[in-house]
Design a protein around this motif. Structure first.
Motif, PDB file in Angstrom:
ATOM      1  N   LEU A   1      17.331  43.668  36.162  1.00 13.02           N
ATOM      2  CA  LEU A   1      18.185  44.424  37.077  1.00 13.02           C
ATOM      3  C   LEU A   1      18.348  43.683  38.401  1.00 13.02           C
ATOM      4  O   LEU A   1      19.452  43.614  38.944  1.00 13.02           O
ATOM      5  CB  LEU A   1      17.617  45.821  37.321  1.00 13.02           C
ATOM      6  N   ARG A   2      17.277  43.096  38.904  1.00 17.68           N
ATOM      7  CA  ARG A   2      17.379  42.319  40.144  1.00 17.68           C
ATOM      8  C   ARG A   2      18.343  41.141  39.964  1.00 17.68           C
ATOM      9  O   ARG A   2      19.180  40.878  40.824  1.00 17.68           O
ATOM     10  CB  ARG A   2      16.007  41.768  40.557  1.00 17.68           C
ATOM     11  N   ARG A   3      18.224  40.451  38.855  1.00 19.35           N
ATOM     12  CA  ARG A   3      19.072  39.276  38.611  1.00 19.35           C
ATOM     13  C   ARG A   3      20.532  39.674  38.411  1.00 19.35           C
ATOM     14  O   ARG A   3      21.439  39.081  39.011  1.00 19.35           O
ATOM     15  CB  ARG A   3      18.558  38.509  37.398  1.00 19.35           C
ATOM     16  N   VAL A   4      20.751  40.668  37.564  1.00 21.82           N
ATOM     17  CA  VAL A   4      22.124  41.100  37.280  1.00 21.82           C
ATOM     18  C   VAL A   4      22.742  41.746  38.517  1.00 21.82           C
ATOM     19  O   VAL A   4      23.894  41.458  38.869  1.00 21.82           O
ATOM     20  CB  VAL A   4      22.157  42.063  36.068  1.00 21.82           C
ATOM     21  N   GLY A   5      21.978  42.588  39.196  1.00 17.78           N
ATOM     22  CA  GLY A   5      22.481  43.211  40.417  1.00 17.78           C
ATOM     23  C   GLY A   5      22.827  42.175  41.475  1.00 17.78           C
ATOM     24  O   GLY A   5      23.863  42.272  42.151  1.00 17.78           O
ATOM     25  N   GLY A   6      21.966  41.173  41.616  1.00 15.19           N
ATOM     26  CA  GLY A   6      22.241  40.094  42.566  1.00 15.19           C
ATOM     27  C   GLY A   6      23.512  39.345  42.224  1.00 15.19           C
ATOM     28  O   GLY A   6      24.307  38.998  43.109  1.00 15.19           O
ATOM     29  N   ALA A   7      23.711  39.090  40.937  1.00 14.27           N
ATOM     30  CA  ALA A   7      24.929  38.396  40.497  1.00 14.27           C
ATOM     31  C   ALA A   7      26.172  39.240  40.764  1.00 14.27           C
ATOM     32  O   ALA A   7      27.216  38.716  41.174  1.00 14.27           O
ATOM     33  CB  ALA A   7      24.831  38.035  39.016  1.00 14.27           C
ATOM     34  N   LEU A   8      26.070  40.564  40.545  1.00 13.48           N
ATOM     35  CA  LEU A   8      27.196  41.453  40.825  1.00 13.48           C
ATOM     36  C   LEU A   8      27.537  41.462  42.306  1.00 13.48           C
ATOM     37  O   LEU A   8      28.706  41.380  42.686  1.00 13.48           O
ATOM     38  CB  LEU A   8      26.877  42.884  40.380  1.00 13.48           C
ATOM     39  N   VAL A   9      26.524  41.573  43.146  1.00 19.13           N
ATOM     40  CA  VAL A   9      26.751  41.587  44.592  1.00 19.13           C
ATOM     41  C   VAL A   9      27.367  40.263  45.036  1.00 19.13           C
ATOM     42  O   VAL A   9      28.330  40.246  45.814  1.00 19.13           O
ATOM     43  CB  VAL A   9      25.439  41.885  45.358  1.00 19.13           C
ATOM     44  N   ALA A  10      26.845  39.160  44.531  1.00 23.32           N
ATOM     45  CA  ALA A  10      27.395  37.845  44.884  1.00 23.32           C
ATOM     46  C   ALA A  10      28.853  37.727  44.443  1.00 23.32           C
ATOM     47  O   ALA A  10      29.705  37.248  45.213  1.00 23.32           O
ATOM     48  CB  ALA A  10      26.555  36.732  44.253  1.00 23.32           C
ATOM     49  N   ALA A  11      29.159  38.176  43.236  1.00 19.13           N
ATOM     50  CA  ALA A  11      30.538  38.114  42.738  1.00 19.13           C
ATOM     51  C   ALA A  11      31.460  38.980  43.592  1.00 19.13           C
ATOM     52  O   ALA A  11      32.603  38.594  43.886  1.00 19.13           O
ATOM     53  CB  ALA A  11      30.592  38.545  41.274  1.00 19.13           C
ATOM     54  N   HIS A  12      30.959  40.142  44.008  1.00 20.38           N
ATOM     55  CA  HIS A  12      31.756  41.009  44.880  1.00 20.38           C
ATOM     56  C   HIS A  12      32.024  40.326  46.221  1.00 20.38           C
ATOM     57  O   HIS A  12      33.157  40.299  46.702  1.00 20.38           O
ATOM     58  CB  HIS A  12      31.034  42.341  45.100  1.00 20.38           C
ATOM     59  N   ARG A  13      30.985  39.753  46.807  1.00 22.85           N
ATOM     60  CA  ARG A  13      31.144  39.078  48.106  1.00 22.85           C
ATOM     61  C   ARG A  13      32.108  37.901  48.015  1.00 22.85           C
ATOM     62  O   ARG A  13      32.833  37.615  48.969  1.00 22.85           O
ATOM     63  CB  ARG A  13      29.785  38.610  48.616  1.00 22.85           C
ATOM     64  N   GLU A  14      32.091  37.220  46.880  1.00 22.25           N
ATOM     65  CA  GLU A  14      32.978  36.070  46.680  1.00 22.25           C
ATOM     66  C   GLU A  14      34.392  36.498  46.286  1.00 22.25           C
ATOM     67  O   GLU A  14      35.296  35.669  46.191  1.00 22.25           O
ATOM     68  CB  GLU A  14      32.396  35.145  45.608  1.00 22.25           C
ATOM     69  N   GLY A  15      34.571  37.787  46.015  1.00 21.95           N
ATOM     70  CA  GLY A  15      35.892  38.289  45.642  1.00 21.95           C
ATOM     71  C   GLY A  15      36.323  37.917  44.242  1.00 21.95           C
ATOM     72  O   GLY A  15      37.519  37.856  43.958  1.00 21.95           O
ATOM     73  N   VAL A  16      35.340  37.684  43.345  1.00 27.73           N
ATOM     74  CA  VAL A  16      35.703  37.242  41.997  1.00 27.73           C
ATOM     75  C   VAL A  16      35.557  38.337  40.932  1.00 27.73           C
ATOM     76  O   VAL A  16      35.847  38.087  39.767  1.00 27.73           O
ATOM     77  CB  VAL A  16      34.893  35.989  41.573  1.00 27.73           C
ATOM     78  N   LEU A  17      35.152  39.537  41.326  1.00 27.55           N
ATOM     79  CA  LEU A  17      35.116  40.631  40.345  1.00 27.55           C
ATOM     80  C   LEU A  17      36.540  41.052  40.039  1.00 27.55           C
ATOM     81  O   LEU A  17      37.408  41.025  40.918  1.00 27.55           O
ATOM     82  CB  LEU A  17      34.342  41.830  40.890  1.00 27.55           C
ATOM     83  N   PRO A  18      36.816  41.453  38.799  1.00 26.47           N
ATOM     84  CA  PRO A  18      38.177  41.867  38.464  1.00 26.47           C
ATOM     85  C   PRO A  18      38.591  43.123  39.227  1.00 26.47           C
ATOM     86  O   PRO A  18      37.758  43.967  39.547  1.00 26.47           O
ATOM     87  CB  PRO A  18      38.134  42.123  36.958  1.00 26.47           C
ATOM     88  N   ASP A  19      39.862  43.235  39.496  1.00 22.16           N
ATOM     89  CA  ASP A  19      40.431  44.390  40.188  1.00 22.16           C
ATOM     90  C   ASP A  19      40.533  45.550  39.200  1.00 22.16           C
ATOM     91  O   ASP A  19      41.202  45.448  38.179  1.00 22.16           O
ATOM     92  CB  ASP A  19      41.814  44.016  40.720  1.00 22.16           C
ATOM     93  N   GLY A  20      39.872  46.651  39.520  1.00 19.19           N
ATOM     94  CA  GLY A  20      39.872  47.820  38.637  1.00 19.19           C
ATOM     95  C   GLY A  20      41.249  48.412  38.410  1.00 19.19           C
ATOM     96  O   GLY A  20      41.464  49.137  37.447  1.00 19.19           O
ATOM     97  N   ALA A  21      42.200  48.125  39.286  1.00 18.63           N
ATOM     98  CA  ALA A  21      43.558  48.636  39.131  1.00 18.63           C
ATOM     99  C   ALA A  21      44.444  47.701  38.316  1.00 18.63           C
ATOM    100  O   ALA A  21      45.588  48.030  38.032  1.00 18.63           O
ATOM    101  CB  ALA A  21      44.184  48.872  40.505  1.00 18.63           C
ATOM    102  N   SER A  22      43.914  46.549  37.928  1.00 14.90           N
ATOM    103  CA  SER A  22      44.696  45.586  37.161  1.00 14.90           C
ATOM    104  C   SER A  22      44.978  46.102  35.758  1.00 14.90           C
ATOM    105  O   SER A  22      44.098  46.661  35.112  1.00 14.90           O
ATOM    106  CB  SER A  22      43.917  44.265  37.053  1.00 14.90           C
TER     107      SER A  22
END
Length: 124
Positions: free
Chosen positions: A57-78
């Motif tokens: 959870l720490r690793r996956v959560g960290g990766a999610l937060v990093a992806a969010h900060r970098e703006g690379v998570l997919p847009d939920g409205a897409s």
């Protein structure tokens, strides 16, 4: 973030399908949608199952937060969100060296706050 700005958005359509399958009366919709939008992370983390996932959870959560900060998570409205999310999950797995339950269980917990639920993009 604009996810439910229109009645025909992917989120709105998914929510209406979910509710339609489970309601008998219009008044039944409110608690179902409220429950779906809840984020019961604190309760879930208290479970023995979540405690076993702490490292992942720490690793996956960290990766999610990093992806969010970098703006690379997919847009939920897409309109292509589902395919984009599956691709992002696959990338997380490769980046972290995780697959199967080792990836999907902590991913579900981080994203939904729940230990169990609907498919989260590849499995959960």
């Amino acid at each position: 973030a604009g996810v439910a700005m229109a009645a025909d958005s992917p989120f709105s359509l998914s929510a209406s399908r979910m509710v339609a399958e489970k309601i008998e009366l219009v008044n039944d919709a409110s608690p179902l949608v409220r429950d779906a939008l809840a984020y019961p992370l604190a309760d879930s983390l208290a479970s023995s199952g979540a405690q076993k996932l702490a490292d992942e959870l720490r690793r996956v959560g960290g990766a999610l937060v990093a992806a969010h900060r970098e703006g690379v998570l997919p847009d939920g409205a897409s309109p292509d969100f589902e395919a984009e999310w599956k691709s992002a999950v696959k990338s997380f797995g490769k980046e972290l060296g995780l697959k199967g339950k080792s990836l999907f269980m902590p991913l579900r917990l981080a994203v939904t706050g729940r230990m169990a639920g609907a498919d989260g993009g590849g499995e959960p």
